[in-house]
Scaffold this motif. Structure first.
Motif, PDB file in Angstrom:
ATOM      1  N   GLY A 180     -27.273 -15.807   6.796  1.00 15.97           N
ATOM      2  CA  GLY A 180     -26.350 -14.874   7.420  1.00 15.97           C
ATOM      3  C   GLY A 180     -25.192 -15.568   8.088  1.00 15.97           C
ATOM      4  O   GLY A 180     -24.043 -15.114   8.014  1.00 15.97           O
ATOM      5  N   LEU A 181     -25.479 -16.700   8.746  1.00 19.03           N
ATOM      6  CA  LEU A 181     -24.411 -17.453   9.392  1.00 19.03           C
ATOM      7  C   LEU A 181     -23.460 -18.039   8.363  1.00 19.03           C
ATOM      8  O   LEU A 181     -22.238 -17.965   8.499  1.00 19.03           O
ATOM      9  CB  LEU A 181     -25.007 -18.563  10.255  1.00 19.03           C
ATOM     10  N   LEU A 182     -24.004 -18.620   7.301  1.00 18.71           N
ATOM     11  CA  LEU A 182     -23.157 -19.207   6.265  1.00 18.71           C
ATOM     12  C   LEU A 182     -22.306 -18.140   5.581  1.00 18.71           C
ATOM     13  O   LEU A 182     -21.136 -18.372   5.258  1.00 18.71           O
ATOM     14  CB  LEU A 182     -24.017 -19.941   5.236  1.00 18.71           C
ATOM     15  N   SER A 183     -22.889 -16.944   5.385  1.00 21.99           N
ATOM     16  CA  SER A 183     -22.132 -15.862   4.753  1.00 21.99           C
ATOM     17  C   SER A 183     -20.961 -15.424   5.629  1.00 21.99           C
ATOM     18  O   SER A 183     -19.876 -15.092   5.137  1.00 21.99           O
ATOM     19  CB  SER A 183     -23.054 -14.669   4.486  1.00 21.99           C
ATOM     20  N   ALA A 184     -21.207 -15.434   6.954  1.00 22.05           N
ATOM     21  CA  ALA A 184     -20.143 -15.021   7.870  1.00 22.05           C
ATOM     22  C   ALA A 184     -19.004 -16.024   7.911  1.00 22.05           C
ATOM     23  O   ALA A 184     -17.889 -15.688   8.330  1.00 22.05           O
ATOM     24  CB  ALA A 184     -20.716 -14.826   9.271  1.00 22.05           C
ATOM     25  N   LEU A 185     -19.273 -17.243   7.487  1.00 26.29           N
ATOM     26  CA  LEU A 185     -18.243 -18.280   7.521  1.00 26.29           C
ATOM     27  C   LEU A 185     -17.417 -18.334   6.237  1.00 26.29           C
ATOM     28  O   LEU A 185     -16.543 -19.183   6.101  1.00 26.29           O
ATOM     29  CB  LEU A 185     -18.887 -19.647   7.771  1.00 26.29           C
ATOM     30  N   SER A 200     -14.671 -12.220   8.661  1.00 27.57           N
ATOM     31  CA  SER A 200     -16.064 -12.116   9.084  1.00 27.57           C
ATOM     32  C   SER A 200     -16.393 -13.154  10.141  1.00 27.57           C
ATOM     33  O   SER A 200     -17.150 -12.889  11.083  1.00 27.57           O
ATOM     34  CB  SER A 200     -16.998 -12.260   7.875  1.00 27.57           C
ATOM     35  N   MET A 201     -15.821 -14.347  10.019  1.00 32.98           N
ATOM     36  CA  MET A 201     -16.062 -15.381  11.021  1.00 32.98           C
ATOM     37  C   MET A 201     -15.473 -14.972  12.366  1.00 32.98           C
ATOM     38  O   MET A 201     -16.111 -15.143  13.416  1.00 32.98           O
ATOM     39  CB  MET A 201     -15.470 -16.716  10.566  1.00 32.98           C
ATOM     40  N   ALA A 202     -14.273 -14.412  12.346  1.00 33.37           N
ATOM     41  CA  ALA A 202     -13.654 -13.964  13.590  1.00 33.37           C
ATOM     42  C   ALA A 202     -14.472 -12.859  14.243  1.00 33.37           C
ATOM     43  O   ALA A 202     -14.657 -12.846  15.469  1.00 33.37           O
ATOM     44  CB  ALA A 202     -12.230 -13.480  13.321  1.00 33.37           C
ATOM     45  N   GLY A 203     -14.979 -11.938  13.425  1.00 29.80           N
ATOM     46  CA  GLY A 203     -15.798 -10.855  13.964  1.00 29.80           C
ATOM     47  C   GLY A 203     -17.080 -11.364  14.592  1.00 29.80           C
ATOM     48  O   GLY A 203     -17.505 -10.906  15.662  1.00 29.80           O
ATOM     49  N   MET A 219     -22.822  -8.910  16.478  1.00 35.15           N
ATOM     50  CA  MET A 219     -24.003  -8.978  15.615  1.00 35.15           C
ATOM     51  C   MET A 219     -24.221 -10.415  15.176  1.00 35.15           C
ATOM     52  O   MET A 219     -23.352 -11.018  14.563  1.00 35.15           O
ATOM     53  CB  MET A 219     -23.825  -8.074  14.392  1.00 35.15           C
ATOM     54  N   GLY A 220     -25.382 -10.969  15.511  1.00 31.89           N
ATOM     55  CA  GLY A 220     -25.671 -12.358  15.200  1.00 31.89           C
ATOM     56  C   GLY A 220     -26.223 -12.545  13.809  1.00 31.89           C
ATOM     57  O   GLY A 220     -26.411 -11.582  13.063  1.00 31.89           O
ATOM     58  N   PRO A 221     -26.509 -13.761  13.433  1.00 32.60           N
ATOM     59  CA  PRO A 221     -27.025 -14.025  12.089  1.00 32.60           C
ATOM     60  C   PRO A 221     -28.351 -13.341  11.826  1.00 32.60           C
ATOM     61  O   PRO A 221     -28.615 -12.877  10.725  1.00 32.60           O
ATOM     62  CB  PRO A 221     -27.152 -15.556  12.061  1.00 32.60           C
ATOM     63  N   VAL A 222     -29.212 -13.250  12.849  1.00 31.96           N
ATOM     64  CA  VAL A 222     -30.486 -12.546  12.666  1.00 31.96           C
ATOM     65  C   VAL A 222     -30.241 -11.068  12.472  1.00 31.96           C
ATOM     66  O   VAL A 222     -30.732 -10.444  11.530  1.00 31.96           O
ATOM     67  CB  VAL A 222     -31.408 -12.772  13.879  1.00 31.96           C
ATOM     68  N   ALA A 223     -29.454 -10.455  13.388  1.00 29.11           N
ATOM     69  CA  ALA A 223     -29.188  -9.029  13.285  1.00 29.11           C
ATOM     70  C   ALA A 223     -28.450  -8.687  12.003  1.00 29.11           C
ATOM     71  O   ALA A 223     -28.719  -7.673  11.369  1.00 29.11           O
ATOM     72  CB  ALA A 223     -28.375  -8.567  14.504  1.00 29.11           C
ATOM     73  N   ALA A 224     -27.503  -9.524  11.605  1.00 28.50           N
ATOM     74  CA  ALA A 224     -26.751  -9.259  10.383  1.00 28.50           C
ATOM     75  C   ALA A 224     -27.657  -9.287   9.165  1.00 28.50           C
ATOM     76  O   ALA A 224     -27.575  -8.420   8.287  1.00 28.50           O
ATOM     77  CB  ALA A 224     -25.628 -10.286  10.229  1.00 28.50           C
ATOM     78  N   ALA A 225     -28.549 -10.261   9.089  1.00 29.83           N
ATOM     79  CA  ALA A 225     -29.463 -10.347   7.959  1.00 29.83           C
ATOM     80  C   ALA A 225     -30.415  -9.169   7.937  1.00 29.83           C
ATOM     81  O   ALA A 225     -30.691  -8.576   6.892  1.00 29.83           O
ATOM     82  CB  ALA A 225     -30.238 -11.662   8.020  1.00 29.83           C
TER      83      ALA A 225
END
Length: 248
Positions: free
Chosen positions: A184-189, A194-197, A1-7
């Motif tokens: 979304g990308l920053l949140s995953a980091l 979450s970054m590994a996923g 799930m990418g930053p767009v899909a996650a958001a």
């Protein structure tokens, strides 16, 4: 799930929580469309929806089909499954952006124009059902108000999709999606897990963890015309499976 899909997913969960069991049942109807329409889907154009070759055409139906009806405790529920190729590549990103514009947060079109105005209890768009790598569905689902006609709700949803395909997103909508993708990308980091996923997901779908960076770049450079073009190719009645969950 990418930053767009996650958001988009987080926004749809927040704004469409009234789905209850209906949301999962929409997935059941969509699964029926994928497993039960293989013979019709093989008759699609040899070029696929956006020129990805014969493999993409395997998820394209020959024409508009009759609705699949089933009585269920989860009803009433409407599920529109629009056949689409793999979401890898720039046009796949454009379809994810279209989904975010439709149901990614309270300012999204389906929420503002249908849910908050009382046309339905909830509505959402999930471009990546059941996964992004292979051909599947862009799943649009909605729960009607008590006593409302599902065919009428289907027409209202289709009007929203047609409007996006005809006119594309507004500059403000594109700016919102781009900001959500960055967030979304920053949140995953923020955590190792979450970054590994996120990186593992991109490696599985695109072949490299660097896919997360290329998708973010695609989002940043997408134009309204590109989003409209992909919406026009996917969100039309002749390309859809309609599932209706009727109350017991």
């Amino acid at each position: 799930m990418g930053p767009v899909a996650a958001a988009a997913w987080q926004g749809s969960v927040t704004t469409a929580a009234a789905d209850g069991s209906g949301s999962s049942y929409a997935m059941t109807l969509a699964h029926r469309s994928l497993s039960g329409n293989s013979s019709a889907s093989s008759k699609g154009s040899s070029k696929g929806l956006w020129g990805l070759g014969a493999g993409a055409a395997q998820a394209t139906p020959a024409g508009e089909s009759d609705p699949f009806l089933q009585r269920t405790a989860a009803g009433p529920l409407l599920a529109l499954g629009y056949y689409r190729p793999s979401l890898t590549g720039r046009k796949g990103t454009a379809l994810e952006v279209a989904g975010d514009i439709l149901s990614g947060g309270r300012s999204a079109r389906l929420i503002q124009d249908l849910v908050l105005k009382g046309s339905c209890l909830s509505a959402s768009c999930s471009p990546g059902y059941p996964g992004e790598l292979h051909p599947g569905l862009a799943l649009v689902s909605a729960v009607p108000q008590s006593g409302d006609n599902l065919k009428h709700l289907s027409g209202a949803l289709q009007q929203q999709l047609d409007r996006l395909a005809q006119y594309g997103p507004t500059p403000a909508e594109l700016a919102r999606v781009k900001a959500s993708a960055r967030t979304g990308l920053l949140s995953a980091l923020t955590s190792n897990g979450s970054m590994a996923g996120l990186l593992a997901s991109y490696h599985a779908v695109s072949g490299s963890w660097r896919g997360v960076l290329s998708e973010l770049n695609d989002v940043e450079t997408l134009t309204a015309a590109e989003v409209a073009e992909v919406a026009d190719q996917v969100f039309h009645r002749e390309n859809a499976f309609t599932g209706m969950g009727l109350p017991l």
